[in-house]
Design an enzyme around this catalytic site. Sequence first.
Site, PDB file in Angstrom:
ATOM      1  N   ASP A  70       1.011  -1.289   0.054  1.00  0.00           N
ATOM      2  CA  ASP A  70      -0.035  -0.068  -0.178  1.00  0.00           C
ATOM      3  C   ASP A  70       0.841   1.206   0.046  1.00  0.00           C
ATOM      4  OD1 ASP A  70      -2.289   1.323   0.052  1.00  0.00           O
ATOM      5  OD2 ASP A  70      -2.857   1.063   2.248  1.00  0.00           O
ATOM      6  N   ASN A 119     -10.747  -2.729  -6.341  1.00  0.00           N
ATOM      7  CA  ASN A 119      -9.769  -1.882  -7.011  1.00  0.00           C
ATOM      8  C   ASN A 119     -10.432  -1.617  -8.656  1.00  0.00           C
ATOM      9  OD1 ASN A 119      -6.339  -3.030  -6.063  1.00  0.00           O
ATOM     10  ND2 ASN A 119      -7.799  -1.447  -5.231  1.00  0.00           N
TER      11      ASN A 119
HETATM   12  C1  FPP Z   1      -1.784  -0.166  -3.462  1.00  0.00           C
HETATM   13  O1  FPP Z   1      -1.458   1.413  -3.617  1.00  0.00           O
HETATM   14  C2  FPP Z   1      -1.117  -0.642  -4.724  1.00  0.00           C
HETATM   15  C3  FPP Z   1      -1.785  -1.062  -5.372  1.00  0.00           C
HETATM   16  C4  FPP Z   1      -3.363  -1.105  -5.781  1.00  0.00           C
HETATM   17  C5  FPP Z   1      -1.457  -1.910  -6.910  1.00  0.00           C
HETATM   18  C6  FPP Z   1      -0.194  -2.842  -6.537  1.00  0.00           C
HETATM   19  C7  FPP Z   1       0.341  -3.188  -7.460  1.00  0.00           C
HETATM   20  C8  FPP Z   1       1.834  -3.274  -8.192  1.00  0.00           C
HETATM   21  C9  FPP Z   1       2.907  -2.852  -7.155  1.00  0.00           C
HETATM   22  C10 FPP Z   1       2.218  -3.976  -9.294  1.00  0.00           C
HETATM   23  C11 FPP Z   1       1.758  -5.165  -9.333  1.00  0.00           C
HETATM   24  C12 FPP Z   1       2.326  -6.016 -10.705  1.00  0.00           C
HETATM   25  C13 FPP Z   1       2.156  -7.220 -11.015  1.00  0.00           C
HETATM   26  C14 FPP Z   1       2.923  -7.787 -12.069  1.00  0.00           C
HETATM   27  C15 FPP Z   1       1.602  -8.172  -9.953  1.00  0.00           C
HETATM   28  P1  FPP Z   1      -2.566   2.662  -3.480  1.00  0.00           P
HETATM   29  O2  FPP Z   1      -2.575   2.950  -4.969  1.00  0.00           O
HETATM   30  O3  FPP Z   1      -3.757   2.157  -3.003  1.00  0.00           O
HETATM   31  O4  FPP Z   1      -1.792   3.672  -2.749  1.00  0.00           O
HETATM   32  P2  FPP Z   1      -2.359   4.942  -1.956  1.00  0.00           P
HETATM   33  O5  FPP Z   1      -3.134   4.356  -0.891  1.00  0.00           O
HETATM   34  O6  FPP Z   1      -1.175   5.967  -1.461  1.00  0.00           O
HETATM   35  O7  FPP Z   1      -3.255   5.583  -2.931  1.00  0.00           O
END
Ligand code: FPP
Length: 245
Positions: free
Chosen positions: A16, A64
């Site tokens: 996260d 998501n």
């Molecule tokens: C959460 O941060 C992260 C995600 C929803 C996506 C995570 C995905 C990756 C790291 C790439 C995965 C790729 C593969 C090939 C498996 P957020 O966007 O919720 O962060 P925030 O809370 O600060 O907005």
Amino acid sequence: MNETTRIPSHVAIIMDGNGRWARRRGKERYEGHMAGMDALRATVRNAAEYGVRYLTVYAFSTENWGRPQQEVDALMHLICKGVEMETPGLIEQSVRVRILGDKSRFSKEVLESLDRIESRTAAGTRMTLVLALNYSSRSELTAAVRTLASRAAAGEIAPDQITEQTISESLYTAGMPDPDLVIRTSGEYRLSNFLLWQASYAEFYFTDTLWPDFDKAEFEKAMQAYAARDRRYGLVREGEPGNDE
Ligand code: FPP
């Protein structure tokens, strides 16, 4: 877990903070996810070197899909591109990839990429990297209850033959050990519909570090915190005052 070295066999991570990481740098959220991909690559290597056998990462939850379409598209693109680009490195490290979640909602292109990485890494024996994609614990449990109810209705099993084991075997995680350690980055203290059944006895580690900054030093901090924990599984510790009899 491995009792002699106190290395968790199965580590699960809620990655996260990609969006906040990007915003703080005046970048697009997508760039945060790209940086998150770099952190994931490094963590896979660190975990495999450390002796972790299963690494499960929450890469895309069913919730998501509700993000702006542009971000969903960017994440799908990153997942496709990521699995293609990372496959040779994973094969070289003998890491096997398994997908956890409901694949039915993915486009043909994403599905093909996911099937390809699963089949191309199938011979990996050092560590299993489990990508939770379109995953939600409640939908997983609902699907398992439906399967078991249908089998009961068809007379294949009696209701009292439904046990913790048959439920575990009906989940997407069938055949995998439960997580020993669940890590969540970015200072949030929630499970967010992740491995609710499987994490019953897991230890939890929360850090304020945003996922793209989760480097080797952060990984080691989590491993050290885990090694210092006293896991009792609801039992008492021998030698504790009042527990001797
Ligand atoms: C959460 O941060 C992260 C995600 C929803 C996506 C995570 C995905 C990756 C790291 C790439 C995965 C790729 C593969 C090939 C498996 P957020 O966007 O919720 O962060 P925030 O809370 O600060 O907005």
